[in-house]
Design an enzyme around this catalytic site. Structure first.
Site, mmCIF file in Angstrom:
data_model
loop_
_atom_site.group_PDB
_atom_site.id
_atom_site.type_symbol
_atom_site.label_atom_id
_atom_site.label_comp_id
_atom_site.label_asym_id
_atom_site.label_seq_id
_atom_site.Cartn_x
_atom_site.Cartn_y
_atom_site.Cartn_z
ATOM 1 N N CYS A 91 1.096 -1.237 -0.046
ATOM 2 C CA CYS A 91 -0.016 0.148 -0.035
ATOM 3 C C CYS A 91 0.996 1.338 0.093
ATOM 4 O O CYS A 91 1.933 1.187 0.524
ATOM 5 C CB CYS A 91 -0.943 -0.116 1.168
ATOM 6 S SG CYS A 91 -1.972 1.594 1.391
ATOM 7 N N HIS A 139 -8.974 -3.785 -2.395
ATOM 8 C CA HIS A 139 -8.034 -2.931 -1.486
ATOM 9 C C HIS A 139 -8.504 -1.369 -1.496
ATOM 10 O O HIS A 139 -8.663 -0.896 -0.449
ATOM 11 C CB HIS A 139 -6.794 -3.198 -1.970
ATOM 12 C CG HIS A 139 -5.856 -2.420 -1.286
ATOM 13 N ND1 HIS A 139 -4.734 -3.074 -0.488
ATOM 14 C CD2 HIS A 139 -5.394 -1.084 -1.096
ATOM 15 C CE1 HIS A 139 -3.811 -1.991 0.135
ATOM 16 N NE2 HIS A 139 -4.306 -0.852 -0.371
ATOM 17 N N GLU A 140 -8.747 -1.074 -2.444
ATOM 18 C CA GLU A 140 -9.015 0.608 -2.829
ATOM 19 C C GLU A 140 -10.378 0.943 -2.107
ATOM 20 O O GLU A 140 -10.512 2.081 -1.646
ATOM 21 C CB GLU A 140 -8.871 0.956 -4.177
ATOM 22 C CG GLU A 140 -7.372 0.761 -5.039
ATOM 23 C CD GLU A 140 -6.328 1.287 -3.988
ATOM 24 O OE1 GLU A 140 -6.533 2.431 -3.389
ATOM 25 O OE2 GLU A 140 -5.214 0.780 -4.056
ATOM 26 N N HIS A 143 -10.204 1.371 1.304
ATOM 27 C CA HIS A 143 -9.756 2.532 1.590
ATOM 28 C C HIS A 143 -10.956 3.710 1.906
ATOM 29 O O HIS A 143 -10.660 4.472 2.822
ATOM 30 C CB HIS A 143 -8.742 3.146 0.774
ATOM 31 C CG HIS A 143 -7.488 2.714 0.925
ATOM 32 N ND1 HIS A 143 -6.679 2.997 2.110
ATOM 33 C CD2 HIS A 143 -6.385 2.009 -0.003
ATOM 34 C CE1 HIS A 143 -5.215 2.491 1.971
ATOM 35 N NE2 HIS A 143 -5.170 2.061 0.787
HETATM 36 CO CO CO Z 1 -3.700 1.132 -0.203
#
Ligand code: CO
Length: 198
Positions: A91, A139-140, A143
């Site tokens: 990341c 993953h995004e 976030h």
């Molecule tokens: Co990330």
């Protein structure tokens, strides 16, 4: 605009859904893409540049020439997840920290593109390229909800990350003491102000 590092509070601040795609938002998106390519990342979410919005950019090839792989997603929602697959993740907000994370193998995502057109991404997760695309999306999108990959690591990955996280925390506090980063209270105020005007 710059990429903020753990434990910057913006990373734990869930983004606000965007109700309009203004010139400002378009400018943020293109700056995020430039930053992502510069850092050789596969994706970058708005909270990583201290913007409390439901917006992310990605290009799983990390190659700016591969336009077909590039996407800006606004207000993305995961509609479906199928299967699971463990794979290594890093990341941009955690430089040097790579650990295995279990994710869904395939996902179906609904989002809006930079022109406000609804887009459905169905990523089957069969080929390695699709599996990577599916992983980057998850993953995004995490976030955007203030969820980080360190939350999703297994017990071994968490243990192996401890010293790296402590180091990042120390570096962050020292940068704050030097006045290079605003105090957390001030950052929270800025985030709230940005949300109020979005
Ligand atoms: Co990330």
């Amino acid at each position: 605009m710059n990429i903020v590092l753990y434990p910057h509070p913006a990373l734990r601040h869930a983004g606000k859904p965007l109700t309009a795609i203004t010139d400002k938002i378009r400018k943020h998106a293109s700056e995020m893409l430039a930053l992502m390519y510069e850092a050789h990342g596969l994706g970058l979410a708005a909270p990583q540049v201290a913007l409390p919005y439901q917006m992310l950019v990605m290009n799983p090839s990390a190659d700016p020439e591969r336009n077909d792989q590039e996407a800006v997603l606004i207000n993305p929602v995961i509609l479906e997840r199928k299967g699971t697959l463990e794979g290594e993740e890093g990341c941009l907000s955690f430089p040097g920290l790579f650990q295995k994370v279990r994710r869904a193998k395939s996902v179906k995502v609904q989002a809006y593109d930079i022109n406000g057109v609804e887009v459905i991404y169905e990523v089957p997760g069969i080929t390695p390229d699709e599996q990577l695309r599916s992983r980057v999306l998850q993953h995004e999108i995490d976030h955007l909800n203030g969820i980080l990959y360190i939350d999703k690591m297994g017990p071994i990955g968490k243990l192996a990350s401890r010293s790296a996280l402590r180091q990042l925390e120390r570096d962050y506090r020292r940068a704050q003491e030097r006045g290079e980063i605003l105090p957390d209270v001030e950052i929270e105020k800025t985030l709230a102000a940005l949300e109020a005007e979005a």
